[in-house]
Design an enzyme around this catalytic site. Structure first.
Site, PDB file in Angstrom:
ATOM      1  N   GLY A  22       0.510  -1.211  -0.008  1.00 38.63           N
ATOM      2  CA  GLY A  22      -0.060   0.069   0.037  1.00 38.63           C
ATOM      3  C   GLY A  22       1.029   1.192   0.064  1.00 38.63           C
ATOM      4  O   GLY A  22       0.683   2.200   0.871  1.00 38.63           O
ATOM      5  N   ARG A  25       0.760   6.013  -2.158  1.00 42.40           N
ATOM      6  CA  ARG A  25       0.382   7.136  -1.414  1.00 42.40           C
ATOM      7  C   ARG A  25       0.457   7.247  -0.128  1.00 42.40           C
ATOM      8  O   ARG A  25       0.429   6.153   0.559  1.00 42.40           O
ATOM      9  CB  ARG A  25      -1.090   7.705  -1.942  1.00 42.40           C
ATOM     10  CG  ARG A  25      -2.170   6.550  -1.377  1.00 42.40           C
ATOM     11  CD  ARG A  25      -3.406   6.928  -2.155  1.00 42.40           C
ATOM     12  NE  ARG A  25      -4.516   6.281  -1.369  1.00 42.40           N
ATOM     13  CZ  ARG A  25      -5.833   6.398  -1.231  1.00 42.40           C
ATOM     14  NH1 ARG A  25      -6.181   7.505  -1.954  1.00 42.40           N
ATOM     15  NH2 ARG A  25      -6.711   5.518  -0.891  1.00 42.40           N
ATOM     16  N   ASN A  99       1.571  -2.310   5.491  1.00 40.16           N
ATOM     17  CA  ASN A  99       0.950  -1.063   5.642  1.00 40.16           C
ATOM     18  C   ASN A  99      -0.408  -0.880   4.778  1.00 40.16           C
ATOM     19  O   ASN A  99      -1.297  -0.108   5.288  1.00 40.16           O
ATOM     20  CB  ASN A  99       1.719  -0.026   5.036  1.00 40.16           C
ATOM     21  CG  ASN A  99       1.227   1.452   4.753  1.00 40.16           C
ATOM     22  OD1 ASN A  99       0.802   1.988   5.659  1.00 40.16           O
ATOM     23  ND2 ASN A  99       0.677   1.709   3.644  1.00 40.16           N
ATOM     24  N   TYR A 168     -12.665  -1.309  11.175  1.00 40.52           N
ATOM     25  CA  TYR A 168     -11.396  -1.028  11.246  1.00 40.52           C
ATOM     26  C   TYR A 168     -10.705  -1.524  12.674  1.00 40.52           C
ATOM     27  O   TYR A 168      -9.612  -2.218  12.784  1.00 40.52           O
ATOM     28  CB  TYR A 168     -11.160   0.697  10.923  1.00 40.52           C
ATOM     29  CG  TYR A 168      -9.636   1.083  11.211  1.00 40.52           C
ATOM     30  CD1 TYR A 168      -9.244   1.067  10.116  1.00 40.52           C
ATOM     31  CD2 TYR A 168      -9.193   1.502  12.237  1.00 40.52           C
ATOM     32  CE1 TYR A 168      -7.718   1.559   9.810  1.00 40.52           C
ATOM     33  CE2 TYR A 168      -8.203   1.898  12.400  1.00 40.52           C
ATOM     34  CZ  TYR A 168      -7.274   2.048  11.200  1.00 40.52           C
ATOM     35  OH  TYR A 168      -6.012   2.502  11.244  1.00 40.52           O
ATOM     36  N   LYS A 172      -8.084  -4.397  13.340  1.00 47.13           N
ATOM     37  CA  LYS A 172      -6.522  -3.970  13.764  1.00 47.13           C
ATOM     38  C   LYS A 172      -6.624  -4.748  15.182  1.00 47.13           C
ATOM     39  O   LYS A 172      -5.431  -5.050  15.619  1.00 47.13           O
ATOM     40  CB  LYS A 172      -6.616  -2.559  14.031  1.00 47.13           C
ATOM     41  CG  LYS A 172      -6.386  -1.527  12.858  1.00 47.13           C
ATOM     42  CD  LYS A 172      -5.116  -1.923  11.901  1.00 47.13           C
ATOM     43  CE  LYS A 172      -5.118  -0.982  10.715  1.00 47.13           C
ATOM     44  NZ  LYS A 172      -3.763  -1.230   9.799  1.00 47.13           N
TER      45      LYS A 172
END
Length: 243
Positions: A22, A25, A99, A168, A172
């Site tokens: 990832g 950007r 990432n 999320y 995580k």
């Protein structure tokens, strides 16, 4: 008769190869930039190869070479193909920064959240990391050296509460658990596994108002270059935080 001082040969510099998922950007791009500034060869992973190539061109001229590679961590075929290519091309991988991420939705709540994004978040954050680690570990084991950095979030710490961003948050938390399990398995192998929270960073996902991207990336790069045997930890800015 005096003898001239014996001149020892100069130490051979350690050649490091890093993969950042990832990375076309935001936070991943800045991590790739900082690793390349340290002289590493950086494989800049991107789902869209054209975007990856554009990002890599922006980093041309850095001390370390930056090479765009196609990588969707949710696709086992791409992960396996990349692992074979790295083995053939370099014969090693020293640093893996997991990432790739997303699915940060403050408007969602756990009581009635759509399970589709939750599945997608798990596939990216947990299973995507798992896929990459499993595929790349043989390239680290053969040299007895590796640094695996899982980009996590304080949002996923069970020590903190909150209802927002359930997909999320839960994914995580699962990533954190996987980090600890993998670190325990690899303890003593020369391969260190740690999780890093970059903090609230001003990226497309984090939105405006966060800390500079370079500051968030610095903590990830610190863990990627960690010289001492510290594994199985959760860090922000080089300091341990609660799981």
């Amino acid at each position: 008769m005096s003898h001239p001082a014996r001149r020892l040969p100069a130490a051979t510099p350690v050649y490091r190869v890093a993969l950042v998922s990832g990375a076309n950007r935001g936070l991943g791009f800045e991590v790739a930039r900082q690793l390349s500034e340290r002289g590493m060869t950086v494989l800049l992973g991107a789902r869209d190869l054209d975007k990856g190539l554009h990002a890599a061109r922006q980093l041309a001229g850095a001390p370390g070479e930056v090479i765009a590679v196609q990588l969707d961590v949710t696709r086992q075929d791409q992960v396996d193909t990349l692992a074979r290519w790295i083995e053939i091309t370099y014969g090693r991988l020293d640093v893996l920064v997991n990432n790739a991420g997303g699915h940060y939705d403050p408007r969602a709540n756990p009581a009635n959240a759509d399970l589709a994004p939750a599945r997608d978040a798990m596939d990216t954050h947990l299973f995507g990391t798992w896929r990459l680690c499993s595929a790349m570990l043989p390239l680290m084991r053969r040299h007895g050296y590796g640094r695996i950095v899982n980009v996590s979030s304080g949002c996923g710490a069970t020590a903190t509460g909150g209802a927002g961003c359930p997909a999320y948050r839960v994914s995580k938390a699962a990533l954190n658990s996987y980090t600890r399990a993998l670190a325990a398995e690899l303890d003593g192998s020369g391969i260190l596994v740690n999780a890093v929270c970059p903090g609230w960073v001003a990226t497309d996902m984090g939105g405006p108002g966060g800390r500079p991207v370079a500051a968030g990336a610095a903590g990830i790069v610190w863990a990627a270059c960690m010289p001492e045997h510290v594994t199985g930890g959760f860090y922000r800015d080089g300091q341990r935080i609660a799981w």
